[in-house]
Design an enzyme around this catalytic site. Structure first.
Site, PDB file in Angstrom:
ATOM      1  N   CYS A  78      64.112  -7.902 -66.266  1.00 52.91           N
ATOM      2  CA  CYS A  78      63.679  -6.759 -65.452  1.00 52.91           C
ATOM      3  C   CYS A  78      62.179  -6.586 -65.610  1.00 52.91           C
ATOM      4  O   CYS A  78      61.537  -7.291 -66.379  1.00 52.91           O
ATOM      5  CB  CYS A  78      64.388  -5.497 -65.930  1.00 52.91           C
ATOM      6  SG  CYS A  78      66.161  -5.675 -66.042  1.00 52.91           S
ATOM      7  N   HIS A 113      75.361 -54.250 -55.171  1.00 47.44           N
ATOM      8  CA  HIS A 113      76.374 -54.322 -54.103  1.00 47.44           C
ATOM      9  C   HIS A 113      75.810 -53.888 -52.752  1.00 47.44           C
ATOM     10  O   HIS A 113      76.555 -53.525 -51.846  1.00 47.44           O
ATOM     11  CB  HIS A 113      77.585 -53.449 -54.496  1.00 47.44           C
ATOM     12  CG  HIS A 113      78.213 -53.895 -55.779  1.00 47.44           C
ATOM     13  ND1 HIS A 113      78.904 -55.072 -55.908  1.00 47.44           N
ATOM     14  CD2 HIS A 113      78.176 -53.328 -57.015  1.00 47.44           C
ATOM     15  CE1 HIS A 113      79.309 -55.202 -57.165  1.00 47.44           C
ATOM     16  NE2 HIS A 113      78.871 -54.176 -57.854  1.00 47.44           N
TER      17      HIS A 113
END
Ligand code: AGP
Length: 609
Positions: free
Chosen positions: A2, A505
């Site tokens: 705060c 891949h």
């Protein structure tokens, strides 16, 4: 987190308090309030919502008060509401208090004060403070506040106003920031320097345990033993705007540097003193239910989703429960297989992300209990979940999430350790080892933050790149995804993250001379495998920036650059490994002149589908 302010002097207090709060609103904007001393009576003006609402209400208010306190709230205990707004008062209204932090033992104090006849009106932890002052007050305000401090545990920056001491303010700091502003015949208090700069640049930065007693004429500082302290005046050199960022050029950089504090706060009160277990009081799921769990779903968006990926690894590894992680916008439409043996965990910094909220509702519709991990108290997701585990990162203003992510990782570790303890899947020794290392994450993060020069150099060298690839295995893959998101969202560079073993891949076709590849290799059991993937991309002339734990010297033979993090338990490495990637993204964005805090096309909280 705060924002609090205080003033005592010859000028009207109200405009000074409102002006100060306006400079602190980035710290929290759930409610705002002030208390001023008017003709011997404390007048409190407070309400839920942004400060602008209160300022409008006080327009034309010509009270002549010369002393007062103010607060802008980031709700932790008790939802954002008029009643829970600060300042809070005691039964007699003779004392008012504003507070930033968390009073950990407030429940037992509330009970004790209640048994002494004190009446409480709010849900907050803070309200115990004015009642404690009232209880201990015997004419000496400083002594009363000192006795209050002896009874409370937790983090607090608090300021006390008393009707009996017209121009006096008493303030104490413990683990929450508090600064005294030194004026001519007037003095100020604030959570942060921005609130003071309109009045003075001469300040005292309070240290933990210190008390400040302010009157218009003087400021006295005492240590926790009540001995006077000679404070060095800190002359502020910053521009007001800059100060809001605490001297940092951007909120993102400030929030990256706030991570050690955010990690500490998120662990506070959640680890047993003897490192034997985690203590998650707020997790009211009975152990029987946790033991009979057959499946966990984690669902979230963006960075929070990436935290969920780390959660999967850690929960499966430690608690041996199968975990599926879903992007919330997919989860809600794919009819996930949920039954009574399922727990759904949703993760959200803002607690307002529409897709995650909808995923939560879908999970509940299908009958699963939902545990929310969020950074905003009383946000929609917090309110609609069955259980909530708050991360205490404080308000995150920059669109790119940083400190919220690392505190979400800590929340995942706490949940995994709790589950593993209840399910008996790890030994006491294993628990102790991880908990000890958890407690050192903040200091290790400090170390990384203290030497960012290599990262600045890398940003200058590769800031012009069009494509950047991130690779890693296991937990490193999850962090690579977060690193590439940070780079994409603030520097607009096309970045991709891949499981290192997957490159060959297909994606390896994209690797050519000079393409930067950030390779994470923090996982001991996967180090050799990752090393060979690094050699794969080097064979295609990629420029490799490797990231590993100190001591992994062999990387220097293969990679072009190596970023080191302090050694830690591999399961905790993501918290440290992401920080250099946050800094790299930040520095690359700065080199490219991007609007770091408010990148194009993005919003801090995506409340639409
Ligand atoms: C992260 O830097 C982005 N701001 C974004 O991906 C964010 O993580 C996502 O929108 C989820 O937000 P939440 O955590 O507030 O739900």
């Amino acid at each position: 987190m705060c924002g609090i302010v205080g003033y005592t002097g010859p000028r009207r207090a109200v405009p000074i308090l409102l002006g100060g709060l306006a400079k602190l609103e980035y710290r929290g904007y759930d409610s705002a309030g002030i208390a001023v001393l008017e003709d011997g009576v404390i007048k409190v003006h407070k309400q839920a919502g942004k400060l602008a609402g209160l300022a409008e209400r006080l327009q034309g208010y010509n009270g002549q008060a010369r002393t007062g306190i103010g607060h802008t709230r980031w709700a932790t205990h008790g939802r954002p509401s008029d009643t829970n707004a600060h300042p809070h008062s005691d039964c007699s209204g003779r004392f008012a208090v504003v507070h930033n932090g968390i009073i950990e033992n407030y429940l037992e104090l509330r009970e004790w004060l209640g048994s002494q006849g004190h009446q409480f009106t709010s849900e907050t932890d803070t309200e115990v403070l004015p009642h404690l002052v009232e209880h201990f007050y015997q004419g000496d305000l400083v002594e009363a506040v000192r006795r209050v401090v002896e009874r409370i545990r937790g983090s607090y920056a608090m300021v006390v106003l008393s009707a009996d001491k017209p121009d006096k303010l008493v303030a104490v700091r413990q683990d929450s920031p508090l600064v005294v502003g030194l004026g001519q015949g007037e003095n100020f208090l604030a959570s942060d320097i921005p609130a003071l700069l309109a009045h003075t640049r001469r300040t005292y930065i309070l240290d933990d345990g210190e008390m400040a007693v302010l009157t218009p004429e003087e400021v006295k500082i005492f240590n926790r033993c009540g001995e006077p302290v000679e404070k060095r005046v800190f002359e502020v050199k910053w521009e007001a705007a800059q100060a809001e960022k605490n001297g940092f050029a951007h909120f993102m950089l400030k929030e990256i540097h706030e991570q050690p504090r955010a990690l500490r706060d998120t662990l506070k009160g959640r680890l047993a003193g003897d490192d034997s277990a985690v203590v998650l009081k707020e997790l009211e799921i009975d152990d029987g239910k946790l033991r009979s769990l057959r499946k966990i779903f984690i669902t979230a968006c963006g960075t929070a989703y990436h935290a969920g990926l780390v959660g999967k690894y850690v929960i499966e590894q430690l608690a041996r429960v199968p975990v599926e992680v879903d992007i919330a916008s997919e989860f809600r439409y794919r009819q996930p297989l949920i039954d009574e043996g399922t727990l759904v965990i949703v993760i959200s910094q803002s607690g307002e992300t529409a897709d995650t909220l909808a995923a939560l509702r879908e999970a509940r519709r299908l009958g699963a209990p939902v545990l929310a991990v969020t950074n905003v108290v009383d946000s929609s997701i917090a309110r609609e979940a069955d259980h909530v585990l708050y991360t205490w990162a404080g308000p995150e203003i920059a669109v790119a999430s940083t400190k919220a992510y690392t505190t979400q990782l800590v929340a995942m570790y706490l949940i995994a350790l709790h589950l593993a303890t209840v399910r008996g899947t790890i030994t006491l020794e294993e628990r102790r080892t991880i908990i000890k290392e958890l407690k050192q994450l903040d200091s290790r993060a400090e170390l990384i933050l203290s030497n960012g020069h290599l990262i600045r150099d890398l940003a200058r060298m590769y800031g012009g790149a069009e494509d950047v690839f991130f690779i890693g295995r296991g937990l490193d893959h999850a962090v690579a995804l977060e690193g590439s998101l940070k780079l994409k969202e603030i520097s607009y560079i096309h970045a991709e993250a891949y499981a290192a073993g997957e490159l060959k891949h297909g994606t390896l076709a994209l690797i050519e001379k000079g393409v930067p590849v950030v390779a994470l290799a923090t996982q001991k059991n996967l180090f050799e495998k990752t090393l060979s993937n690094i050699k794969e991309v080097k064979a295609r002339d990629a420029t490799v920036i490797a990231l590993a734990m100190e001591g992994q010297k062999e990387l220097e033979k293969v990679a072009d650059h190596v970023l080191y993090i302090p050694p830690t338990n591999p399961v905790l490495a993501p918290v440290l490994a992401v920080i250099p990637l946050q800094l790299l993204a930040y520095q690359m964005a700065v080199v490219r002149g991007c609007d770091v805090d408010q990148p194009r096309n993005l919003a801090k909280s995506v409340t639409v589908e």
